[in-house]
Motif scaffolding. Structure first.
Motif, short mmCIF file in Angstrom:
data_model
loop_
_atom_site.label_atom_id
_atom_site.label_comp_id
_atom_site.label_asym_id
_atom_site.label_seq_id
_atom_site.Cartn_x
_atom_site.Cartn_y
_atom_site.Cartn_z
N SER A 230 0.89 -1.42 -0.04
CA SER A 230 0.00 -0.09 -0.13
C SER A 230 0.58 1.25 0.22
O SER A 230 0.25 2.32 0.05
CB SER A 230 -0.90 -0.08 1.18
N ILE A 277 -3.12 -8.30 -2.11
CA ILE A 277 -3.46 -7.32 -3.18
C ILE A 277 -4.61 -6.95 -3.47
O ILE A 277 -5.15 -5.67 -3.73
CB ILE A 277 -2.29 -7.81 -4.42
N THR A 278 -5.49 -8.08 -3.96
CA THR A 278 -6.91 -7.68 -4.33
C THR A 278 -7.71 -6.86 -3.27
O THR A 278 -8.23 -6.00 -3.63
CB THR A 278 -7.49 -8.96 -4.28
N GLU A 281 -6.63 -3.08 -3.16
CA GLU A 281 -7.09 -2.23 -4.51
C GLU A 281 -8.31 -1.98 -4.25
O GLU A 281 -8.65 -0.93 -4.53
CB GLU A 281 -6.89 -3.39 -5.57
N ARG A 282 -9.06 -3.03 -3.48
CA ARG A 282 -10.48 -2.50 -3.33
C ARG A 282 -10.81 -1.37 -2.21
O ARG A 282 -11.77 -0.71 -2.08
CB ARG A 282 -11.33 -3.79 -3.17
N SER A 284 -8.51 1.02 -1.68
CA SER A 284 -8.03 2.25 -2.15
C SER A 284 -8.89 2.99 -3.00
O SER A 284 -9.71 2.50 -3.77
CB SER A 284 -6.80 1.98 -3.27
#
Length: 288
Positions: A230, A277-278, A281-282, A284
């Motif tokens: 992040s 990671i997934t 991303e959600r 952010s």
């Protein structure tokens, strides 16, 4: 498809089930509010069963405040043991299958190898003990059960370690994080997908199963992964459990072997870092 009813629908896993079931176009899944579906209220449970006549029930309701449970034993036992038993009794009466979520905390955590479902449970906290008691009641009452033990659950919903680390990482210059407790994070979206895959398979291979993401890590390395992925600028330092005493004792090593659930249901389990990671991303916000 026959109806699926989720108890504890407002919690982290319940919200993930809402998201995943929508993505999978499963329209026969019902998420009654806790005001109508309190697992400690047998009359309310009966009304839910009468109204929706579920073929499957997913129990996401749990007392998960691990440290608080040490001093709130009665309530932890009511929710984790009695609540599970109430649902098992109702499922037996109405001929439904129960999918009950449990935890790696049923283990002592002193074995240096990934734990299989038949390894001896020996909890070292009130939370772990009451969750084990709930498992035992489900097994004793209802043959048609899937008990799924999971660990280190996180997602974009609710309160969890990932969101806490992101918040603290943004507020502080440095953090000290325990490095001698080892396990595996679980993205609750992945767990929700696995649960729904088991249900839609129609399998009757009932029993206890382990599910977490793949891989092995410590809380310190998990936090480092969160910060690195992040781009959170905070210094993280590893410490021993003894340097950060808590009310409840945690398992030192609670990595679970997932061979049984993968083989039985042909489930593909993502590596923990890929799922992290997934999730990040959600979490952010989209770029302007």
């Amino acid at each position: 498809m026959q109806n699926i009813v989720v108890f504890g629908a407002s919690g982290q896993l319940g919200q993930c089930l809402k998201k995943v079931s929508a993505e999978k176009n499963i329209s026969s899944i019902i998420f009654p509010p806790e005001t109508e579906a309190n697992i400690l209220d047998t009359d309310a449970i009966s009304k839910v069963f009468e109204q929706y006549k579920p073929a499957y029930v997913i129990n996401c309701a749990a007392y998960t405040a691990v440290d608080k449970a040490e001093d709130d034993v009665e309530m932890a036992r009511k929710i984790n043991k009695t609540g599970a038993a109430n649902l098992a009794q109702a499922c037996k009466q109405y001929n439904a299958v129960l999918v009950h979520t449990s935890t790696d905390f049923v283990f002592k955590g002193d074995k240096p190898y990934p734990l299989i479902e038949t390894d001896a449970a020996d909890p070292i906290s009130v939370y772990g003990l009451t969750k084990l008691e709930g498992e035992q009641d489900v097994v004793g009452i209802l043959p048609q059960h899937f008990i799924i033990r999971t660990s280190w659950l996180y997602s974009e919903y609710g309160n969890n370690f990932v969101k806490t680390m992101l918040k603290l990482g943004a507020e502080r210059d440095e953090l000290k994080i325990i490095a001698d407790q080892v396990g595996t994070p679980t993205y609750a979206i992945d767990l929700a997908a696995a649960i729904l895959d088991i249900i839609t398979s129609g399998s009757e291979e009932f029993g206890i199963y382990h599910y977490s993401n793949e891989g092995v890590t410590s809380w310190y390395d998990f936090a480092k992964g969160i910060f690195d992925l992040s781009a959170t600028q905070v210094k993280a330092y590893p410490i021993r459990t003894s340097e950060y005493p808590t009310r409840a004792t945690r398992p030192a090593f609670s990595v679970m072997d997932k061979a049984k659930i993968k083989t039985t249901f042909n489930i593909q389990i993502p590596y923990w870092r890929d799922s992290l990671i997934t999730c990040l991303e959600r979490l952010s916000p989209p770029a302007p």
